[in-house]
Structures are given as C-alpha cells and as structure tokens.
Design a protein around this motif. Structure first.
Motif, PDB file in Angstrom:
ATOM      1  N   VAL A   1       4.803  -4.884  -3.781  1.00  0.00           N
ATOM      2  CA  VAL A   1       6.125  -5.120  -4.370  1.00  0.00           C
ATOM      3  C   VAL A   1       7.153  -5.268  -3.266  1.00  0.00           C
ATOM      4  CG1 VAL A   1       5.624  -3.934  -6.528  1.00  0.00           C
ATOM      5  CG2 VAL A   1       6.481  -2.630  -4.581  1.00  0.00           C
TER       6      VAL A   1
ATOM      7  N   THR B   1       6.869   7.045  -8.021  1.00  0.00           N
ATOM      8  CA  THR B   1       6.345   5.854  -8.693  1.00  0.00           C
ATOM      9  C   THR B   1       6.548   4.568  -7.888  1.00  0.00           C
ATOM     10  OG1 THR B   1       8.427   5.683  -9.922  1.00  0.00           O
ATOM     11  CG2 THR B   1       6.610   6.844 -10.987  1.00  0.00           C
TER      12      THR B   1
ATOM     13  N   ASN C   1      -2.304   5.809  -4.061  1.00  0.00           N
ATOM     14  CA  ASN C   1      -3.566   5.317  -4.604  1.00  0.00           C
ATOM     15  C   ASN C   1      -4.521   4.864  -3.503  1.00  0.00           C
ATOM     16  OD1 ASN C   1      -2.657   5.795  -7.202  1.00  0.00           O
ATOM     17  ND2 ASN C   1      -2.053   3.681  -7.587  1.00  0.00           N
TER      18      ASN C   1
ATOM     19  N   GLN D   1       3.186  -9.849 -11.674  1.00  0.00           N
ATOM     20  CA  GLN D   1       1.825  -9.331 -11.594  1.00  0.00           C
ATOM     21  C   GLN D   1       1.141  -9.422 -12.950  1.00  0.00           C
ATOM     22  OE1 GLN D   1       2.116  -5.360  -9.895  1.00  0.00           O
ATOM     23  NE2 GLN D   1       1.620  -6.181  -7.882  1.00  0.00           N
TER      24      GLN D   1
ATOM     25  N   LYS E   1      -1.523 -11.057  -8.390  1.00  0.00           N
ATOM     26  CA  LYS E   1      -0.083 -11.279  -8.281  1.00  0.00           C
ATOM     27  C   LYS E   1       0.159 -12.774  -8.167  1.00  0.00           C
ATOM     28  CE  LYS E   1       3.910 -10.085  -5.359  1.00  0.00           C
ATOM     29  NZ  LYS E   1       4.324  -9.294  -4.180  1.00  0.00           N
TER      30      LYS E   1
ATOM     31  N   GLN F   1       3.674   4.387  -5.424  1.00  0.00           N
ATOM     32  CA  GLN F   1       2.388   4.878  -5.918  1.00  0.00           C
ATOM     33  C   GLN F   1       1.221   4.145  -5.272  1.00  0.00           C
ATOM     34  OE1 GLN F   1       2.685   7.578  -8.048  1.00  0.00           O
ATOM     35  NE2 GLN F   1       0.571   7.856  -7.418  1.00  0.00           N
ATOM     36  N   TYR F   2       1.476   2.894  -4.851  1.00  0.00           N
ATOM     37  CA  TYR F   2       0.419   2.130  -4.195  1.00  0.00           C
ATOM     38  C   TYR F   2      -0.047   2.793  -2.902  1.00  0.00           C
ATOM     39  CZ  TYR F   2       4.453   0.268  -1.574  1.00  0.00           C
ATOM     40  OH  TYR F   2       5.603   0.135  -0.811  1.00  0.00           O
TER      41      TYR F   2
ATOM     42  N   THR G   1      -2.853  -4.760 -13.617  1.00  0.00           N
ATOM     43  CA  THR G   1      -3.085  -4.768 -12.170  1.00  0.00           C
ATOM     44  C   THR G   1      -2.933  -3.367 -11.590  1.00  0.00           C
ATOM     45  OG1 THR G   1      -2.365  -7.060 -11.897  1.00  0.00           O
ATOM     46  CG2 THR G   1      -2.226  -5.639  -9.959  1.00  0.00           C
ATOM     47  N   ASP G   2      -3.904  -2.938 -10.813  1.00  0.00           N
ATOM     48  CA  ASP G   2      -3.827  -1.632 -10.155  1.00  0.00           C
ATOM     49  C   ASP G   2      -2.743  -1.629  -9.091  1.00  0.00           C
ATOM     50  OD1 ASP G   2      -5.882  -0.788 -11.705  1.00  0.00           O
ATOM     51  OD2 ASP G   2      -7.253  -0.303 -10.066  1.00  0.00           O
ATOM     52  N   LYS G   3      -2.084  -0.495  -8.920  1.00  0.00           N
ATOM     53  CA  LYS G   3      -1.073  -0.352  -7.876  1.00  0.00           C
ATOM     54  C   LYS G   3      -1.765   0.036  -6.579  1.00  0.00           C
ATOM     55  CE  LYS G   3       2.718   0.917 -10.981  1.00  0.00           C
ATOM     56  NZ  LYS G   3       3.744   1.943 -11.320  1.00  0.00           N
TER      57      LYS G   3
END
Length: 303
Positions: free
Chosen positions: A198, A216, A223, A153, A143, A219-220, A157-159
């Motif tokens: 975010v 969504t 995950n 980002q 980021k 989602q981080y 990039t993975d969340k």
C-alpha cells in the motif's frame, strides 16, 4: 470434502443458498474426473457462468489462470471457500498488449523480469496490469494498476509484502515503496527485494506504536515477521518525497533502526533529486542504480 462432490450445488437455488452462507465463492467437485469447477457469484453472468471456469485439481490444488498455471493456497479454496474473484474467473493473461509492453519497456523492465514475477494483465481490460502476490509459491492475492496510475487490490488478497518469497532465506533485504521499484531493483541485480503493498503515509505518527493486533496500517509487516526476523540488514529504498520519508521512519520504528539502512537518491539536476528506483534506472541505468543501493547509509532520523 464429500459435500463438494454433489452436483446439486450448481443449481440456481443452491447457488443462492450457499452465496449467503459462504462469502463470495463455492466449489463443486466432479466425482468422475476429480476436477473442481470454481464458480464466482459476484461477477456478472456475462463474464462468469457457474461451473464453467477453472478446473482445480483436488490433489495439487492447481488453478489455470489465463495462459499460465499458478498454485492456490488450499485454505483459500476449502477453508470457508474464501477464493478471491481474480482466481475464480479467467481474468489474468500474460503481458502481450503493445501498450502494456511499451509501458514496461519505457521503464526498462524486461520481459524476463515480468515473467519471473508473474506480472499479468486483465483479459477483459487489457490495459490494466496485475501484480500477483505469492507466498511459498502459491497465489494469495493480486494488485491492479491502470495506465493512469489508479490502484486497487483483489478481494481476499492477503496483507503481505510483494515478492515475499524472494527474501525467504535472505539475511539482507531491500524494502521499496512500489511493485515497479521492486522490478527495477531486480534489473539492477537485486532479487532480495520486497515492496510494501500500500501507499506511504502523509506524515510520521506522533503516537506510540500500537499493539501488533491493532497496527492495521502495517499488518503486512507483522504477517511477514518470520521472514523479516531473519534479516540482519534492512535497506529502506522508499520514495524521495515527504510520504516516502515518513514511510521509511514508520518502517524503521517497527523493524528496529539499528538494523536499518537508507538509500539516498542522487541529484537529478540543479533543483531536484531522483524520486525512486525506477526513475534512477530510466535515467542512469542499472549499474548506477546498483551502486546507489550498495552505498546505502546507516539509518538515522536525519537522512
């Protein structure tokens, strides 16, 4: 893997072909050296020449990034070759520019903390800070932040939560609203801290929680569920403003209010309160910040 051993992948015609079939990147392996030059077609040719950038060792899947070495998830290299641009091109270097060093020094963030968290800067625009996102020690995203507080980002990039490896074995964790707040809490002695990747919502949603696959915006969290499920106490240290309060409520709704606690930022003066962890660190010091976090209260809708 044998397909990557062919040098014809470096020719313009095959570059064009594989650019369409494989999104953003492809790699070729030199059979004589077992090293993988990684080419990124989405960066201008003036800054990215095919086969001339990072050498990724096939066995360890290691990529040299600027002055440092970081691990790269094998599936990012070889599972449909979804290697993000910031990894494929030599764009990150250690913090060195006076303006950037001064930026963190003013916020009482030490070079030791920057180094441990692999905070970098862009080499072609050295006033852009790069917060590297890692999971299991491997680079999975980045980021960027300008001095003017503009964020974006890197593609691919993975969340996930920033600093996720720091809570892999923690039963008590702290969640903040920004990467700099995570670094600030480390200055106060807390490494069991992560940041949301975010910004905060404007207000709390009036709707019921959506199914995980449709959630969504958060989602981080899902995950990182295996990490968060281990925590018996979660301290929410979001910003002391309406969006920050809304974020705390949305997090508590998903994590379970019964195990959430809330940091109450103290008064700054007669008319206002401190906004976040870094502001407290700057004005009150690390010891005061530590005490404030330790005095977090059980989460309720009132606080």
């Amino acid at each position: 893997m044998s397909v990557f051993r062919n040098q014809w992948l470096c020719f313009p015609l095959t570059q064009a072909l594989f650019s369409r079939l494989l999104p953003r990147t492809y790699a070729s392996v030199l059979s004589t050296t077992r090293l993988c030059p990684v080419w990124c077609h989405s960066v201008p040719r003036s800054t990215c020449s095919p086969g001339c950038h990072f050498l990724a060792q096939c066995a360890q899947v290691t990529v040299e990034v600027g002055l440092g070495s970081v691990g790269v998830r094998p599936d990012l290299l070889y599972h449909r070759l979804r290697l993000p641009i910031f990894i494929t091109c030599p764009m990150l270097i250690n913090i060195s520019i006076v303006k950037v060093v001064a930026y963190f020094r003013e916020r009482l963030i030490s070079e030791k903390t920057l180094s441990r968290n692999a905070v970098r800067q862009l080499c072609d625009n050295k006033t852009v800070i790069a917060f590297t996102y890692k999971q299991n020690g491997l680079l999975v995203g980045c980021k960027y932040r300008t001095m003017e507080k503009r964020f974006w980002q890197g593609k691919g990039t993975d969340k996930i939560l920033y600093g996720i490896d720091d809570i892999s074995h923690a039963s008590e964790i702290i969640i903040v609203e920004g990467e700099i707040d995570k670094l600030s809490l480390e200055e106060a002695g807390f490494q069991n801290c992560v940041s949301v990747p975010v910004g905060a919502p404007r207000k709390v949603s009036s709707k019921d929680l959506p199914p995980i696959e449709k959630d969504t915006a958060y989602q981080y969290l899902w995950n990182c569920k295996e990490y968060l499920d281990k925590a018996v106490r979660i301290i929410l240290a979001t910003d002391n403003d309406p969006p920050g309060q809304a974020l705390a409520e949305e997090l508590a709704r998903r994590l379970g209010r019964e195990r959430c606690w809330r940091v109450l930022w103290p008064k700054k003066d007669e008319f206002s309160f401190f906004k976040d962890a870094n502001e407290v660190l700057k004005h009150m010091g690390a010891d005061a910040l530590k005490k404030i976090v330790e005095n977090a209260e059980p989460y309720t809708n009132d606080n």
